[in-house]
Structures are given as C-alpha cells and as structure tokens.
Enzyme design. Structure first.
Site, PDB file in Angstrom:
ATOM      1  N   LYS B 229      29.479  23.970  32.973  1.00 53.78           N
ATOM      2  CA  LYS B 229      29.671  23.017  34.053  1.00 53.78           C
ATOM      3  C   LYS B 229      28.406  22.190  34.273  1.00 53.78           C
ATOM      4  CE  LYS B 229      33.285  25.827  36.073  1.00 53.78           C
ATOM      5  NZ  LYS B 229      33.611  26.984  36.922  1.00 53.78           N
ATOM      6  N   GLY B 326      42.080  30.996  45.104  1.00 48.60           N
ATOM      7  CA  GLY B 326      42.884  31.203  43.908  1.00 48.60           C
ATOM      8  C   GLY B 326      42.789  29.979  43.037  1.00 48.60           C
TER       9      GLY B 326
END
Lengths: 345, 345
Positions: B229, B326
């Site tokens: 990332k 989630g």
C-alpha cells in the site's frame, strides 16, 4: 509543456493574498506536476481592479496592498473604482476565483461575479460562502448546464476536504449521520477555556489577539458560520436543497468554564457541533453545543483543529481532522480546486 | 434519464460479491443521484466466466457461488474454463472492475486484464493491488495515453480515501511526511493483545476466527500488505516511481504483550506504521513497528480502524480514520470509483 490558465481573482484579503503567495512559491512544482501555469489576468478588491493580459505580478500586488493602495494603485494596470464585475467582464479569464468576503444578506459582490462567470462558460472556484449558502441550487445547476466546474472545497472548513470526502469518496453509499466541528474560532475558544482555565470572555479576547476571532465575533460564536457550512454540506453531500432557515442554531455564548470542567470530570466534553441526522427520507440539521464522550474523535480536537465524521451504511465510519494554525490552508484548498478543474481523475 | 455502463468484473470473492450486493441494493439511488445504471456484461472467477449482453443477474451469481459452482455454473450464460482475459475480450464492456486476488509475483490474472482493458480504451477500477505494485508507471501512463481512467482508491486501505485525499485534496501543496496504519489485520492483533491482555499467538487466532486474518497471515503480519500500500501511495501521492525493494519492511512477529504494556505505562503505544519521510528531494519509505505518544491520532485507533496522517507545507496536518468491521467498505470504495469515472467534478 504547460498549459496557461488565465484566471481572475476577486478579493485580496488573507485568502486571496496567501493564494497568490502559494502560487508564486509552488509555480515550478505546479508546472512539473500538473502541466499548468496560472496566469492572473484580472484582480479586484475594495480599491478597484487591475487588468493585464500578460498576467499581473504577484509582487506588485503585495507591495500595493502593503502601501495601503489596493490593486487599483498598481501603475499601468490599476483601474481605480472599477467594480469586480466590470473587471471580470474585461479580463478575458477562463476561471474565476472568488475569495471575496462572505456576505450572507446579498452574497455580493461575489454572487454577481459567479453568475456572470458561469453564464459565460468560466469555471468557478469559491472560498466565498455567501453565494452558495443563498443560491446553491441555482449556481450548481447553471454550472451543470454550461458544462463548467463550480468547486468550493475551501468553504467547509479551511483546508479540511469535507466537501470532497462527502461528495466523491462516499459516492454510492448512504450517509446516516454527519458530525462536524466546522468553525475554528469556537473550537479555539472552547479548547482554551478548558486548557487554560479561563472564562469565555478571556478566551474570546485571546482568540481575537491571535487573529482567529474577529473584532465582531457574532457570526462565529453564535454558530452562524458553522450553520452556513452545514447548509453547503447538506446541499452538496446529502443532495438536500437547504437554506439557513432549515437549521436549528445555537452558539457558545452561554457556555461557562464550570460547564466544561463538569463535563470533563464526567468523562465528557462539550463541543459546538454541526449535525445532520437522517430521519426517514430527510435529515434533521442543527448547530449546537453538544456533550460528547471524552474519547470521541471530535472531543479530542485541539484549539487549532476542525473535523468531520461521516457515518455511512456501506463504508463504515470515516473521520477527517485538520490541524491548521492560520488562514493559509484555506488558500491551499482554493489552489487544489483550481488544479483539479484541469486535471482528470 | 440514466446512462447504462456496461462493465466486466473479474474476481467473485468477498470484494466482488459484496460489490454486486451493494449495487443491487443501491440501484435506485445510483440512478437517481448519478444518472447511472451499472450493467454486468461479463464476470470471471476460478470456475470460468459468464457473459450476457443484457446483463448478468446478481442473484444468479450469488446462488451459483453458494452452490459452489462459480459463475461458469449459471445456465445459459456460463462458460466453464473460460479465462478472465477471454471473458474480457468477448464481453463488450466499457469498464473493467478488477477484484481478483492480489498476486505479488506476477500480478495475474488481473495484470493481463488491466493491460488489455487500457489498450482497448476501457476504464479500469482496481481493488487488486498486484498490478499497481508491480507496474504502476506502465499502467498509469497507458491510461493517460488512452484518455481513460485507472482508479484504485480501494487499494489503500479498505474504504479509507487515502489515495483520493493524497492525490486530489493535497494538490498544489507539498507533503513532508505520511504516517499510515494501512493494514487492518495487524492493527486488530496489536489492539487485541493490549486490550484483552493476550499473547501475539492468541490474538492472531482470534483475528483468524473473526475473518480479519488469513489462514496464512504472512503477508499481513510481516508487513508486506502495508508495504504494498505504501508503494501505491508513494507512486500516486508522492509521484515517486517506487517498487517494494525501495522500502524497509518489518512486521509485528517480534512484538510481545509485555512490550505493549510497557509502552502503555510510559504513555506511549506501539503500532505498525507505514511511513514516508521527506529527505531532500526524495522520501525514505518504511513499514515497521513504531512507538507513538499515546495521544497521537494513530495511537488511538482501535481494532477495526485504519488511518493516515498527511503532514504538509501549506495545508496543515490532515488525518483520516476509518472504522470498518468487515470487507464491505472495500467494495463500497470500488463502487465510488466506478461512479466517479462518469461523474464530473
């Protein structure tokens, strides 16, 4: 290979002057990173205007302002008494930057300039809140019809990308609640009261001394500045046609040091919050002093911070905080809007 | 009046399936708010592919996946054994959504599909990090040459608009430092260790039980996911051509509960930070466990949070935090990218 962008600037207060400074300092980087060169072809302030097809010199403007003359005092290019609108009509600009003072009764002189600009196919970048608070639907619809951009990320709040996160980064998801600390002045005052253990009046005087509160602080301390920003957010992020009369607004004048200390003792904090709460198909909109748990991200903001929390259905809870110690970040936000008009994706 | 957007989707894991669910649920809102209707004309997973010029039925896909068949099992439209690339070549799509698994050795199958899409004038929205980590320059330059969009806000990190804030909201200003908690798994583990007073191994097992850590957690706990990332952020936000070998990377395997408790006692916290620090004309890039003051916004993140802090020259310090419980927010980020390809400004 750079593309020249001819722009006109109305308003040479802090926002306009700092914008010119940043553009001068970042000129090479902007050319290298974005292939753009911003050329100021017209400027207007309370003295009048100045026009130059080759581009006005930022240093000349700085000197003239420092001498108390305004842009109209610049030799050769100055136009004493010329209005902002007249300047715009003559400037041959493709972009209008409206950094003029926010006027919440008439929206002028920015409103007429924004209208003229949009009607004539100019893009508009606004730090001035007045026209958007008063005529959001009209201006955005005009921009859409003309196929031009109307950007205003610097209006809510300072450099914090509240509008951009809400409009672009939440696209497709639903917003259930927004909580914002949108007014720097009142967050400064409340933070100082508690941290320095001083009264409201003393904290206000301190805020005025450092320049974060006006001589007449009414707009800020009575919650109207935060309310204006919530109007803009409700229109843009929530797509809810909204005017100031839709909001319940209460400021911080009644808050005493004892209230803040009692809250702290109870593991809480009192902040001036702008809130949009979904209710059925609509949102309840308000600005008022609100008690928060001490560990809430907004409760933990300091005297130089502004912040927003977006509660969503599919994208979790997204918060953003800015620490800004003066007016420069608002000008940086104007610059980002100017660049993003011309840079794809 | 809506515009149909014919899109192809590769990858029907959590990200792809949740994306289809959100699009079904938000279909009316997307049409009303953006004038768009996303029509799935091709889909591919490990079973093969499915094609339908009229649009595949999301419910059919859900049923087929639940039956363990994959999209190739859908009667009439299924194509057993067809590759993702073959599907894409036949689908007649104008937009590719790459939600295929991240492969950091080859970038496949997403890389070939992204290349084909860009070469053929399709826009690309990627949640898959592999191609960008391995070939950022090539892919973005191709997109630019073709005049199409390559969007990837869902790659860093989940629904947090890290890329978007860095690229668009900081445009024109200079970034001096970036600090990020970009990996949810390790933040979950470290938070649990301290809050629940458990060992690293126990916290890892708990993370696996709730589905935030894989059976083989290496990519996350050794810091490689956060590193990938940071590579994407360095390329996009800092405009620094970067590959994984430019980073110093250390994970969290050596952190013990006693370390976290000692830090807490000293008014500090240990977090796995991805950091870009400006050094002259360049940036030093690293991922490593880092000790922070306890009141640092990143120190205060909880088990479900990811976050970023951008330190700038003109725009103050801007932080953003997401609480996501989630995988759904990553799919919501893919949807925002899909919408923003077609919505101006």
């Amino acid at each position: 290979m750079t593309r020249d962008v001819r722009y006109a600037l109305i308003g040479l207060g802090n926002i306009g002057r700092n914008l010119l400074d940043i553009i001068i300092h970042r000129q090479e980087a902007i050319a290298a990173d974005y292939g753009l060169r911003f050329v100021l072809v017209g400027a207007a302030d309370s003295s009048g205007a100045a026009l130059s097809a080759d581009g006005l010199d930022g240093a000349d403007i700085r000197d003239s302002k420092q001498a108390g003359l305004g842009v109209a005092g610049i030799s050769g290019v100055g136009r004493p008494g010329m209005s902002a609108l007249e300047m715009l009509e003559s400037a041959g600009a493709e972009l209008l930057v409206d950094a003029s003072p926010t006027n919440l009764q008439t929206g002028e002189p920015g409103l007429s300039c924004q209208r003229w600009a949009l009607q004539h196919g100019l893009h508009v970048v606004a730090a001035n809140k007045g026209p958007l608070v008063l005529h959001y639907q009209e201006l955005t619809e005009q921009a859409h019809r003309q196929g031009v951009r109307l950007s205003f990320s610097g209006t809510v709040a300072g450099g914090l990308p509240t509008v951009n996160i809400g409009v672009r980064d939440l696209a497709g998801s639903g917003v259930t609640r927004i909580e914002g600390i949108f007014n720097g002045t009142t967050n400064y005052i409340l933070s100082c009261m508690l941290e320095d253990e001083v009264s409201y009046d003393e904290a206000l005087r301190g805020a005025q001394r450092v320049g974060i509160a006006e001589a007449d602080p009414t707009l800020d301390v009575d919650g109207w500045d935060a309310a204006n920003k919530l109007v803009i957010i409700a229109n843009s992020v929530l797509r809810r046609p909204t005017t100031l009369s839709d909001l319940e607004v209460e400021g911080i004048r009644k808050i005493r040091l004892a209230d803040l200390q009692a809250a702290q003792k109870a593991g809480q904090a009192i902040k001036l919050l702008a809130v949009a709460e979904r209710q059925g198909d609509d949102y309840a909109l308000s600005v008022r002093p609100t008690t928060l748990p001490a560990d809430h991200i907004l409760a933990r903001t300091g005297r130089w911070d502004m912040a927003v929390v977006y509660y969503t259905d599919y994208m979790g809870v997204i918060s953003a905080v800015i620490e800004e110690k003066g007016p420069v970040p608002t000008s940086a936000a104007v610059l980002r809007d100017m660049i993003n008009v011309y840079v794809a994706g």
